[in-house]
Design a protein around this motif. Structure first.
Motif, PDB file in Angstrom:
ATOM      1  N   GLU A   2       1.128  -1.203   0.167  1.00 46.66           N
ATOM      2  CA  GLU A   2      -0.227   0.084  -0.132  1.00 46.66           C
ATOM      3  C   GLU A   2       0.860   1.354   0.048  1.00 46.66           C
ATOM      4  O   GLU A   2       0.522   2.304  -0.354  1.00 46.66           O
ATOM      5  CB  GLU A   2      -0.988   0.030   1.343  1.00 46.66           C
ATOM      6  CG  GLU A   2      -2.019  -0.988   1.303  1.00 46.66           C
ATOM      7  CD  GLU A   2      -3.018  -0.577   0.274  1.00 46.66           C
ATOM      8  OE1 GLU A   2      -3.844   0.252   0.472  1.00 46.66           O
ATOM      9  OE2 GLU A   2      -3.271  -1.332  -1.029  1.00 46.66           O
ATOM     10  N   PHE A   3       2.258   1.120   0.428  1.00 46.51           N
ATOM     11  CA  PHE A   3       2.915   2.306   0.582  1.00 46.51           C
ATOM     12  C   PHE A   3       3.537   2.754  -0.548  1.00 46.51           C
ATOM     13  O   PHE A   3       4.245   2.149  -1.529  1.00 46.51           O
ATOM     14  CB  PHE A   3       4.090   1.891   1.489  1.00 46.51           C
ATOM     15  CG  PHE A   3       5.019   2.970   2.108  1.00 46.51           C
ATOM     16  CD1 PHE A   3       4.579   4.130   2.412  1.00 46.51           C
ATOM     17  CD2 PHE A   3       6.278   2.883   1.694  1.00 46.51           C
ATOM     18  CE1 PHE A   3       5.317   5.114   2.737  1.00 46.51           C
ATOM     19  CE2 PHE A   3       7.203   3.954   2.021  1.00 46.51           C
ATOM     20  CZ  PHE A   3       6.800   5.050   2.621  1.00 46.51           C
ATOM     21  N   HIS A   4       3.410   4.137  -0.880  1.00 50.52           N
ATOM     22  CA  HIS A   4       3.824   4.732  -2.186  1.00 50.52           C
ATOM     23  C   HIS A   4       5.103   5.458  -1.921  1.00 50.52           C
ATOM     24  O   HIS A   4       5.188   6.562  -1.523  1.00 50.52           O
ATOM     25  CB  HIS A   4       2.634   5.923  -2.526  1.00 50.52           C
ATOM     26  CG  HIS A   4       2.706   6.196  -3.949  1.00 50.52           C
ATOM     27  ND1 HIS A   4       1.666   6.932  -4.584  1.00 50.52           N
ATOM     28  CD2 HIS A   4       3.440   5.798  -4.927  1.00 50.52           C
ATOM     29  CE1 HIS A   4       1.821   6.958  -5.739  1.00 50.52           C
ATOM     30  NE2 HIS A   4       2.942   6.623  -6.081  1.00 50.52           N
ATOM     31  N   VAL A   5       5.913   4.597  -2.357  1.00 51.94           N
ATOM     32  CA  VAL A   5       7.576   5.025  -1.995  1.00 51.94           C
ATOM     33  C   VAL A   5       8.025   5.922  -3.168  1.00 51.94           C
ATOM     34  O   VAL A   5       8.931   6.834  -2.775  1.00 51.94           O
ATOM     35  CB  VAL A   5       8.355   4.024  -1.914  1.00 51.94           C
ATOM     36  CG1 VAL A   5       8.790   3.407  -0.668  1.00 51.94           C
ATOM     37  CG2 VAL A   5       8.002   2.728  -3.022  1.00 51.94           C
ATOM     38  N   LEU A   6       7.579   5.791  -4.430  1.00 50.58           N
ATOM     39  CA  LEU A   6       8.122   6.905  -5.266  1.00 50.58           C
ATOM     40  C   LEU A   6       6.648   7.251  -6.067  1.00 50.58           C
ATOM     41  O   LEU A   6       6.011   6.495  -6.475  1.00 50.58           O
ATOM     42  CB  LEU A   6       8.943   6.306  -6.306  1.00 50.58           C
ATOM     43  CG  LEU A   6      10.425   5.582  -5.793  1.00 50.58           C
ATOM     44  CD1 LEU A   6      11.215   5.024  -6.897  1.00 50.58           C
ATOM     45  CD2 LEU A   6      11.159   6.905  -5.203  1.00 50.58           C
TER      46      LEU A   6
END
Lengths: 224, 246
Positions: free
Chosen positions: B13-17
């Protein structure tokens, strides 16, 4: 008071020696094939392909859940059938061959787990470094990861070899005369079973204890 | 040389870029900075495909990193990378660290590879350490060997992922010196670092990242004179005042 009668041992020594050679043969084949096969299984188990990793897991968990004696008996009953149907009557001792196969396949499942733990103990950064230099994942595994993993695994691999060495005595169930079998048969024949089993036990103890000491010394050397 | 177009990446779920775009031209030195967790290491690892990304496109020398039919190994062999924790191969000597990929990937002969290795060890000032194992070297020496190892592949560009973050303060300079020489020699470089001194000395451009976004991407003089955003301003004043104290 029980009267020990050691007189039958000197005469039995040549046979016991032959038995020991056989024991060492089975141990040696199982170690070499077991480690090679175990390494392939470990790599398969860690591969991204879920088919490969599931098959490897099935192999490892399957064999580890079955008593070794049973594996031995199965192979004793199966291997001759397969071989004679493929190649006709073989010239080799079928019992020895099935012992080789059974032990190698069985040990592979144990070695696979040791190798897997060894591979996982090498940091992911090493994989990245190999890949970043343009190596394929196969090259990275072969040239970078496995050499480091094996170095760390040596004590465990040798400990497993000692267990294996003792386990070979189980081949008496298929009537193969390795060290334990020779001792047992000789004792039975001469009515000196207690003495021969005591003697055989002492030999097992001396070899395994000596090997353990060596491993411990090696471990100290690897750590320092 | 390197072009990054609207690259997005998620860890679950984590939007890193988030839609990162920038470009590094031949001979350019670009410093990427930003707080930890801002995605700068992830971005640089996307450039040589060590990290996959879900959207956007990265071209290195015209070759698409994310494309299915790209030979990633071949591409990586042309892009050098230096890691935070050196990642020298501990079971090989310093010289073997420098020659293994030359021999196995570029198929150079042992003699040619060793000669090349010796020359590069000379460049980073470690010629006498060729026969030692990495564990016998200091951190700074290990990192210089790692730089030489990457250079041995004759890369068209070099990626540095926080190359001095794991080093004791007194060893940082020896590594930065090597990098400065490399930059002045015309190497194309993308450098994730907190070393603003290095950025001031050799960077052409500075990229500032925060929460997965490229917040600033400006020529060095502009960046240091007046960062365009408060976030960059804060970050800069924090690490610079910290730098002044030590």
């Amino acid at each position: 008071m029980y009267q020990f009668d050691w007189s039958s041992i000197p005469g039995a020594l040549p046979y016991l020696w032959q038995g020991m050679v056989r024991t060492l043969q089975i141990t040696g084949v199982a170690i070499v094939v077991g480690i090679v096969l175990g390494t392939l299984i470990a790599v398969a188990r860690l591969s991204k392909s879920s088919i490969l990793s599931n098959l490897a897991a099935l192999y490892v968990n399957g064999l580890r859940s079955i008593p070794l004696v049973m594996v031995l008996l199965w192979f004793y009953l199966l291997v001759p059938q397969i071989i004679s149907s493929l190649f006709g009557q073989p010239g080799v001792d079928i019992r020895l061959l099935s012992a080789f196969v059974a032990f190698a396949l069985f040990e592979a499942s144990y070695y696979a787990e040791i190798v897997r733990a060894g591979i996982q103990s090498v940091s992911g950064g090493q994989v990245s470094a190999g890949l970043a230099l343009g190596m394929t994942s196969g090259q990275t595994m072969r040239l970078i990861i496995l050499p480091q993993a094996f170095r760390r695994m040596i004590p465990l691999l040798l400990t497993q070899a000692i267990i294996l060495f003792q386990d070979t005595s189980l081949v008496y169930v298929i009537g193969l005369a390795e060290f334990f079998g020779v001792a047992y048969n000789t004792g039975n024949r001469d009515g000196t079973l207690v003495e021969l089993l005591l003697f055989a036990g002492a030999v097992y103890f001396a070899i395994c204890f000596g090997a353990s000491m060596l491993i411990r010394a090696l471990q100290r050397k690897l750590v320092s | 040389m390197i072009s990054i177009k609207a690259v997005s990446k998620w860890y679950g779920e984590f939007h890193v870029l988030k839609e990162c775009s920038t470009a590094v031209s031949k001979g350019e030195v670009v410093v990427v900075c930003g707080p930890s967790g801002s995605g700068k290491s992830t971005l640089i690892k996307c450039v040589n495909g060590l990290e996959a990304f879900q959207q956007g496109e990265i071209l290195v020398d015209g070759i698409s990193v994310g494309a299915r039919n790209t030979n990633l190994s071949k591409l990586r062999s042309r892009v050098g990378m230096v890691f935070q924790h050196f990642e020298l191969f501990p079971h090989l000597t310093v010289m073997q660290n420098l020659t293994i990929a030359q021999c196995k990937v570029l198929r150079r002969g042992t003699q040619e590879a060793t000669e090349k290795g010796r020359r590069l060890l000379d460049v980073v000032g470690l010629a006498v350490q060729a026969g030692k194992f990495p564990a016998q070297l200091s951190g700074g020496q290990q990192q210089r060997v790692a730089i030489a190892r990457a250079l041995a592949m004759d890369p068209i560009a070099m990626l540095f992922d926080e190359p001095t973050s794991a080093l004791d303060p007194e060893m940082i300079k020896e590594v930065l010196d090597v990098m400065v020489n490399l930059a002045q020699g015309g190497m194309t470089m993308m450098v994730v670092t907190h070393e603003m001194g290095f950025a001031r000395e050799v960077a052409d451009r500075v990229i500032f990242m925060d929460q997965g976004q490229i917040v600033e991407d400006r020529p060095k003089p502009d960046f240091f004179k007046s960062p365009g955003t408060d976030r960059a301003q804060q970050f800069l004043s924090k690490i610079l005042s910290h730098g002044a104290q030590t």
